[in-house]
Design an enzyme around this catalytic site. Structure first.
Site, PDB file in Angstrom:
ATOM      1  N   LYS A   1       0.821  -1.054  -0.037  1.00  0.00           N
ATOM      2  CA  LYS A   1      -0.151  -0.179  -0.160  1.00  0.00           C
ATOM      3  C   LYS A   1       0.978   0.987  -0.034  1.00  0.00           C
ATOM      4  CE  LYS A   1      -1.785   3.152   2.044  1.00  0.00           C
ATOM      5  NZ  LYS A   1      -1.503   4.365   1.576  1.00  0.00           N
TER       6      LYS A   1
ATOM      7  N   GLU B   1       9.424   1.684  10.747  1.00  0.00           N
ATOM      8  CA  GLU B   1      10.343   2.733  10.487  1.00  0.00           C
ATOM      9  C   GLU B   1       9.813   4.042  10.476  1.00  0.00           C
ATOM     10  OE1 GLU B   1      13.397   2.101  10.050  1.00  0.00           O
ATOM     11  OE2 GLU B   1      13.712   0.095   8.956  1.00  0.00           O
TER      12      GLU B   1
ATOM     13  N   CYS C   1      14.024  11.220   6.153  1.00  0.00           N
ATOM     14  CA  CYS C   1      13.910  10.630   7.585  1.00  0.00           C
ATOM     15  C   CYS C   1      15.303  10.884   8.186  1.00  0.00           C
ATOM     16  CB  CYS C   1      13.380   9.420   7.707  1.00  0.00           C
ATOM     17  SG  CYS C   1      14.296   8.241   6.799  1.00  0.00           S
TER      18      CYS C   1
ATOM     19  N   GLU D   1       9.781  16.908  14.397  1.00  0.00           N
ATOM     20  CA  GLU D   1      10.076  16.558  13.165  1.00  0.00           C
ATOM     21  C   GLU D   1       9.828  17.664  12.132  1.00  0.00           C
ATOM     22  OE1 GLU D   1       8.869  13.037  10.887  1.00  0.00           O
ATOM     23  OE2 GLU D   1      11.116  12.525  10.326  1.00  0.00           O
TER      24      GLU D   1
HETATM   25  P1  NAD Z   1       2.274   8.658   7.232  1.00  0.00           P
HETATM   26  O1  NAD Z   1       2.265   8.282   8.208  1.00  0.00           O
HETATM   27  O2  NAD Z   1       1.254  10.000   6.881  1.00  0.00           O
HETATM   28  O3  NAD Z   1       1.935   7.842   6.012  1.00  0.00           O
HETATM   29  C1  NAD Z   1       2.704   6.927   5.740  1.00  0.00           C
HETATM   30  C2  NAD Z   1       1.780   5.478   5.173  1.00  0.00           C
HETATM   31  O4  NAD Z   1       0.905   5.242   6.095  1.00  0.00           O
HETATM   32  C3  NAD Z   1       1.136   5.971   3.892  1.00  0.00           C
HETATM   33  O5  NAD Z   1       1.077   5.178   3.035  1.00  0.00           O
HETATM   34  C4  NAD Z   1      -0.353   6.127   4.412  1.00  0.00           C
HETATM   35  O6  NAD Z   1      -1.380   6.220   3.537  1.00  0.00           O
HETATM   36  C5  NAD Z   1      -0.490   5.401   5.401  1.00  0.00           C
HETATM   37  N1  NAD Z   1      -1.372   5.374   6.449  1.00  0.00           N
HETATM   38  C6  NAD Z   1      -1.843   6.487   7.068  1.00  0.00           C
HETATM   39  N2  NAD Z   1      -3.031   6.305   7.988  1.00  0.00           N
HETATM   40  C7  NAD Z   1      -2.666   5.135   8.201  1.00  0.00           C
HETATM   41  C8  NAD Z   1      -3.666   4.073   9.122  1.00  0.00           C
HETATM   42  N3  NAD Z   1      -4.470   4.570  10.036  1.00  0.00           N
HETATM   43  N4  NAD Z   1      -3.383   2.592   8.975  1.00  0.00           N
HETATM   44  C9  NAD Z   1      -2.485   2.277   7.746  1.00  0.00           C
HETATM   45  N5  NAD Z   1      -1.933   2.952   6.982  1.00  0.00           N
HETATM   46  C10 NAD Z   1      -1.860   4.406   7.226  1.00  0.00           C
HETATM   47  O7  NAD Z   1       3.710   9.445   6.753  1.00  0.00           O
HETATM   48  P2  NAD Z   1       4.087  10.201   5.359  1.00  0.00           P
HETATM   49  O8  NAD Z   1       3.794  11.731   5.734  1.00  0.00           O
HETATM   50  O9  NAD Z   1       3.769   9.595   4.270  1.00  0.00           O
HETATM   51  O10 NAD Z   1       5.784  10.071   5.463  1.00  0.00           O
HETATM   52  C11 NAD Z   1       6.539  11.039   6.319  1.00  0.00           C
HETATM   53  C12 NAD Z   1       6.971  10.310   7.679  1.00  0.00           C
HETATM   54  O11 NAD Z   1       7.607   9.148   7.169  1.00  0.00           O
HETATM   55  C13 NAD Z   1       7.905  11.154   8.150  1.00  0.00           C
HETATM   56  O12 NAD Z   1       7.827  10.955   9.697  1.00  0.00           O
HETATM   57  C14 NAD Z   1       9.574  10.542   7.998  1.00  0.00           C
HETATM   58  O13 NAD Z   1      10.381  10.581   8.952  1.00  0.00           O
HETATM   59  C15 NAD Z   1       8.850   9.062   7.767  1.00  0.00           C
HETATM   60  N6  NAD Z   1       9.748   8.337   7.242  1.00  0.00           N
HETATM   61  C16 NAD Z   1      10.578   7.042   7.903  1.00  0.00           C
HETATM   62  C17 NAD Z   1      11.511   6.485   7.435  1.00  0.00           C
HETATM   63  C18 NAD Z   1      12.478   5.432   8.173  1.00  0.00           C
HETATM   64  O14 NAD Z   1      12.968   4.732   7.222  1.00  0.00           O
HETATM   65  N7  NAD Z   1      12.401   5.562   9.282  1.00  0.00           N
HETATM   66  C19 NAD Z   1      11.793   6.670   5.713  1.00  0.00           C
HETATM   67  C20 NAD Z   1      11.031   7.696   5.295  1.00  0.00           C
HETATM   68  C21 NAD Z   1      10.068   8.240   5.951  1.00  0.00           C
END
Ligand code: NAD
Length: 523
Positions: free
Chosen positions: A168, A241, A275, A373
């Site tokens: 997803k 992650e 990240c 962040e």
């Molecule tokens: P997000 O949490 O908003 O979304 C991530 C994913 O989760 C998306 O596909 C989204 O549709 C899905 N999602 C949202 N709500 C959900 C729910 N209730 N249940 C299941 N899935 C759900 O994050 P984002 O804005 O897409 O990404 C940015 C964040 O990701 C930042 O905090 C960044 O630091 C983090 N990130 C971490 C890493 C790592 O490796 N640690 C890498 C990249 C990004």
């Protein structure tokens, strides 16, 4: 339980640099997601039974095809996520090409049964092996900021170890995920073994609630915690992650020119939406002013613009909400005494999502810019007076994804690295650890659980089974029923033989226990 009540919403892929709508999607409903997982479950055993060598061959073919189509994949990434094309190539496509190299080189040995030698005398007549078996169906939920390399490295690790995957992707970068799926299918991964379910958080939630066997989630701490709660209720294993607030420590012996170039790249790569990016920078007071001057003059040379322009260094942010977060953090910092040395405003002439790379001085830990962040093009810089203070400042955070230490003395840097609470610490570089296919990636504290990439990433994709095979199948075991005083004395002797302090006691214990070997049990 997620239901299908609301299906009117749309998922739209938009070019963040131009605002152009690239494609609209009907999001997958809970029923669609459940059906995908069922199909994946049905297809997985055949994929696993194909054998490791054949799955590795499929990955090898994927690597060749990805290399052939690398320009078009990079263009899709840039169109959806905005980053400069060269970053799409290096931080996404090349990372994936090299991760395949790692999986091709290592998976066969990784999945081979591992002999376990038994140290205990009582267990010497048994042969032990560790088997690594696929979980079954792995759900992957990924973010928009690295829309190709994050889902691809995780999906490839799951596939090569014999799992099926339902992916997803972020609702902002569906096209990139579909390009990944097309490449994998063309390379020989059966359609049902790798499926993409396009959608937003509701679709993601449906995947968490579907009959998957493990979930690899990459995204924000807020979503990660929500997912962990759902997963806990059904003991679904998860890798999380999550976000970071990575510190950069510039020690008093650092090369200011090198460290400032690293800080500028580390803070503004992918417009700061990484990240692992430099989210807070601490500089020894003796270098503070020269470091700030160097950063400001380097930032002034950066070209902000559309990622398709080869001269662009910094692209747009993904959407308005991200700009608002950046603005609110800068506003808060300025209100509490920070100085904006360069940037600090939108670049509306370029489009709706552009923000000028910004350097802030005189920040402190009362400010949100040093605690939450930001995920945008901001480099906040704060002075420190001693290595101990720098370590305290670095560790004063709810996050613990990565950190970097800059010094001409590697051993000094490495010994400070051991004191930093983070999943990765780099000495004299930043961010690039994500491109080291052998290196485990993941965080501590609020930055998450588990690891992706490298050997530890493969570990997450398999269940461990211990296979014990007795070498004397027609001999009853000494410890089976037939207890009594004599047997108890023999066993006391056995324990003495194995663990007594004195050799004499051990010897007497051996003599006392010897009869147990030939005893006949009651049953
Ligand atoms: P997000 O949490 O908003 O979304 C991530 C994913 O989760 C998306 O596909 C989204 O549709 C899905 N999602 C949202 N709500 C959900 C729910 N209730 N249940 C299941 N899935 C759900 O994050 P984002 O804005 O897409 O990404 C940015 C964040 O990701 C930042 O905090 C960044 O630091 C983090 N990130 C971490 C890493 C790592 O490796 N640690 C890498 C990249 C990004």
């Amino acid at each position: 339980m997620v239901t299908d009540v609301q299906v009117a919403r749309k998922v739209t892929s938009i070019n963040p640099a131009t605002g152009e709508v690239l494609r609209e999607f009907e999001p997958a409903s809970a029923t669609d997601v459940a059906a995908s997982v069922d199909r994946a479950r049905a297809a997985q055993p055949k994929w696993n039974n194909l054998g490791t060598q054949k799955r590795i061959a499929v990955l090898h073919e994927f690597q060749r095809r990805l290399n052939d189509r690398r320009s078009s994949v990079a263009q899709t990434i840039t169109a959806e996520a905005g980053k400069p094309l060269v970053e799409a190539l290096l931080t996404e496509v090349v990372v994936v090409l090299d991760s395949v190299r790692f999986y091709v080189e290592n998976t066969y040995a990784f999945l081979r049964d591992e002999h376990v030698a038994h140290g205990s005398l009582a267990m010497k007549t048994k042969s032990g092996r560790i088997l690594r078996e696929p979980h079954g169906v792995i759900g992957v939920i990924s973010p928009w900021n690295y829309p190709f390399s994050i889902p691809a490295t995780e999906t490839l690790a799951a596939l090569v170890t014999g799992n099926a995957v339902v992916l997803k992707p972020s609702e902002f970068t569906s096209l990139t995920a579909l390009a990944l799926a097309e490449l994998l299918h063309d390379s020989g991964v059966p359609n049902d073994v790798l499926q993409v379910v396009v959608g937003d958080g509701t679709t993601g939630s449906a995947l968490v609630n579907a009959r998957i066997d493990k979930l690899i989630f990459t995204g924000s701490v807020t979503t990660g915690k929500r997912i962990a709660e759902t997963a806990a209720a059904r003991l679904l294993p998860v890798v999380l992650e999550l976000g970071g607030k990575d510190p950069m420590l510039v020690l008093d012996d650092a090369d200011v020119d090198v460290a400032s170039a690293g800080a500028v790249w580390g803070a503004f790569v992918n417009a700061g939406q990484a990240c692992l990016s430099v989210e807070r920078c601490y500089v020894h007071r003796s270098l503070y002013q020269p470091f700030l001057d160097a950063c400001v003059s380097k930032v002034k040379l950066l070209k902000v613009g559309d990622g398709t322009d080869p001269h662009t260094d910094v692209g747009p942010l993904i959407h308005e909400r991200q700009l608002q977060t950046v603005e609110s953090h800068i506003e808060d910092a300025v209100k509490l005494g920070a100085r904006v040395l360069v940037g600090g405003f939108r670049l509306s002439d370029l489009g709706t999502n552009f923000y000028a790379p910004t350097v802030l001085a005189d920040v402190n830990h009362q400010m949100r810019i040093m605690r939450d962040e930001t995920f945008g093009p901001v480099l906040p810089v704060m002075p420190f007076d001693s290595d101990d203070e720098a370590v305290c400042l670095a560790n004063d955070s709810e996050f613990g994804l990565a950190a970097s230490i800059w010094t001409r003395d590697r051993s000094r840097g490495e010994s400070l690295a051991r004191r930093i609470h983070a999943g990765t610490v780099m000495v004299n570089d930043v961010v690039s650890c994500f491109g080291i296919s052998e290196a485990p990636h993941g965080g501590v504290k609020a930055s998450g659980l588990g690891r992706t990439h490298g050997r530890f990433g493969l570990d997450e994709m398999v269940r461990i089974k211990y296979l014990d095979s007795d070498l004397l199948p027609s001999v009853k075991k000494v410890w089976w029923y037939g207890y009594g005083e004599k047997f108890s004395r023999q066993m006391e002797g056995f324990v003495d033989m194995m663990f007594a302090r004195r050799w004499g006691t051990r010897l007497r214990g051996a003599l006392r226990s010897a009869g147990a070997v030939t005893r006949k049990g009651r049953l």
